[in-house]
Scaffold this motif. Sequence first.
Motif, short mmCIF file in Angstrom:
data_model
loop_
_atom_site.label_atom_id
_atom_site.label_comp_id
_atom_site.label_asym_id
_atom_site.label_seq_id
_atom_site.Cartn_x
_atom_site.Cartn_y
_atom_site.Cartn_z
N LEU A 74 0.83 -1.21 0.00
CA LEU A 74 0.00 0.00 0.00
C LEU A 74 0.86 1.26 0.00
CD1 LEU A 74 -2.77 1.36 0.16
CD2 LEU A 74 -2.65 1.13 2.66
N GLY A 75 1.90 1.26 0.81
CA GLY A 75 2.77 2.43 0.91
C GLY A 75 3.44 2.76 -0.40
N TYR A 76 3.97 1.75 -1.07
CA TYR A 76 4.67 2.01 -2.32
C TYR A 76 3.71 2.29 -3.47
CZ TYR A 76 9.29 1.34 -0.48
OH TYR A 76 10.45 1.52 0.22
N LEU A 77 2.48 1.81 -3.37
CA LEU A 77 1.48 2.18 -4.35
C LEU A 77 1.16 3.67 -4.25
CD1 LEU A 77 -0.62 1.59 -6.52
CD2 LEU A 77 -2.21 0.91 -4.70
N MET A 78 0.95 4.15 -3.02
CA MET A 78 0.68 5.57 -2.80
C MET A 78 1.87 6.43 -3.21
SD MET A 78 -2.42 5.87 -1.68
CE MET A 78 -2.44 7.52 -0.95
N HIS A 88 -7.75 0.24 11.05
CA HIS A 88 -9.08 0.09 11.66
C HIS A 88 -9.95 -0.92 10.92
CE1 HIS A 88 -12.21 1.53 14.38
NE2 HIS A 88 -13.05 1.48 13.37
N TYR A 89 -9.77 -1.03 9.61
CA TYR A 89 -10.62 -1.89 8.80
C TYR A 89 -9.82 -2.97 8.09
CZ TYR A 89 -14.26 1.70 9.27
OH TYR A 89 -15.18 2.58 9.76
N ASN A 90 -10.53 -3.96 7.61
CA ASN A 90 -9.91 -5.03 6.83
C ASN A 90 -10.42 -4.96 5.39
OD1 ASN A 90 -8.53 -7.33 6.04
ND2 ASN A 90 -10.09 -8.72 6.83
N PHE A 91 -9.70 -4.21 4.55
CA PHE A 91 -10.07 -4.03 3.15
C PHE A 91 -8.98 -4.61 2.25
CE2 PHE A 91 -12.37 0.04 4.52
CZ PHE A 91 -13.61 -0.58 4.54
N SER A 92 -9.26 -4.59 0.95
CA SER A 92 -8.20 -4.86 -0.04
C SER A 92 -7.34 -3.60 -0.17
CB SER A 92 -8.83 -5.20 -1.40
OG SER A 92 -9.53 -4.06 -1.90
N ILE A 93 -6.23 -3.72 -0.88
CA ILE A 93 -5.33 -2.58 -1.06
C ILE A 93 -6.08 -1.41 -1.70
CG2 ILE A 93 -3.30 -1.74 -2.31
CD1 ILE A 93 -2.53 -3.46 0.01
N LEU A 94 -6.79 -1.68 -2.79
CA LEU A 94 -7.54 -0.62 -3.46
C LEU A 94 -8.71 -0.15 -2.61
CD1 LEU A 94 -7.53 -1.87 -7.17
CD2 LEU A 94 -6.08 -0.12 -6.11
N GLY A 95 -9.23 -1.04 -1.76
CA GLY A 95 -10.34 -0.68 -0.89
C GLY A 95 -9.97 0.41 0.10
N TYR A 96 -8.73 0.39 0.59
CA TYR A 96 -8.27 1.44 1.51
C TYR A 96 -8.25 2.79 0.82
CZ TYR A 96 -6.81 -2.32 4.64
OH TYR A 96 -6.79 -3.42 5.46
N ILE A 97 -7.77 2.81 -0.42
CA ILE A 97 -7.73 4.07 -1.17
C ILE A 97 -9.14 4.57 -1.43
CG2 ILE A 97 -6.98 5.16 -3.31
CD1 ILE A 97 -4.69 3.14 -3.44
N LYS A 98 -10.03 3.66 -1.82
CA LYS A 98 -11.42 4.02 -2.12
C LYS A 98 -12.11 4.59 -0.87
CE LYS A 98 -15.82 1.96 -3.53
NZ LYS A 98 -16.51 0.70 -3.94
#
Length: 207
Positions: free
Chosen positions: A79-83, A133-143
């Motif tokens: 996630l960090g390197y995607l951002m 706080h949540y359990n999402f997919s990588i793209l789900g966190y961004i969304k």
Amino acid sequence: MNKSISVYITVGEWLFKILLLNIYWFIFSLVGLFVLGLFPATTALFATIRQDIKSEDDVRLFRSFLHYYKQEFLKSNLLGYLMLSLAILLIVNLQVLDIMDSSLLHSSLTIMTYILLAILALISVFIVPIYVHYNFSILGYIKYSAIMVIGKPLQALALLAIIAVLFYLYYLVPGLIPAIGVSLLAYIIMKTAYPSFAIPREMKEES
């Protein structure tokens, strides 16, 4: 016990926690040579602060930090390197636009890129608190971070303003940065964002 003494003790204990967490963040970032350790250490920092905020009992800071660091090592790096890649892409785009001839298209693309950078900055404010706080997919966190920015723009801007004030304080007192710089920033972001998080039944929150 005198009330003022009790306040001093409480504040002192809190500052000691912030100091310890800052030390842990630096050590665990260094363990991953920063390249692989920075994002897991930052995630562990926010997750431990979240645990401390929501728990009525004292949290074992080191054990909690180590647990989250190991558990989120791979996913937080992805996630960090995607951002980071998105930010670099937009910055490179600005550099390319800078050497282009001026035109209506050039101006439009430049404005659009700055807007996207601003949106990315706002998303970045919420993304780590949401991640822990949540359990999402990588793209789900961004969304979901984008949804938070759109749904609570005033809170996002207020949080950015608080961060700007804190950075100015660090500018005035540089000695605060190695002592409590990262952990204090994380605490303010997590403490501000945490009350805004709903906990839908279908999302499993780690206790």
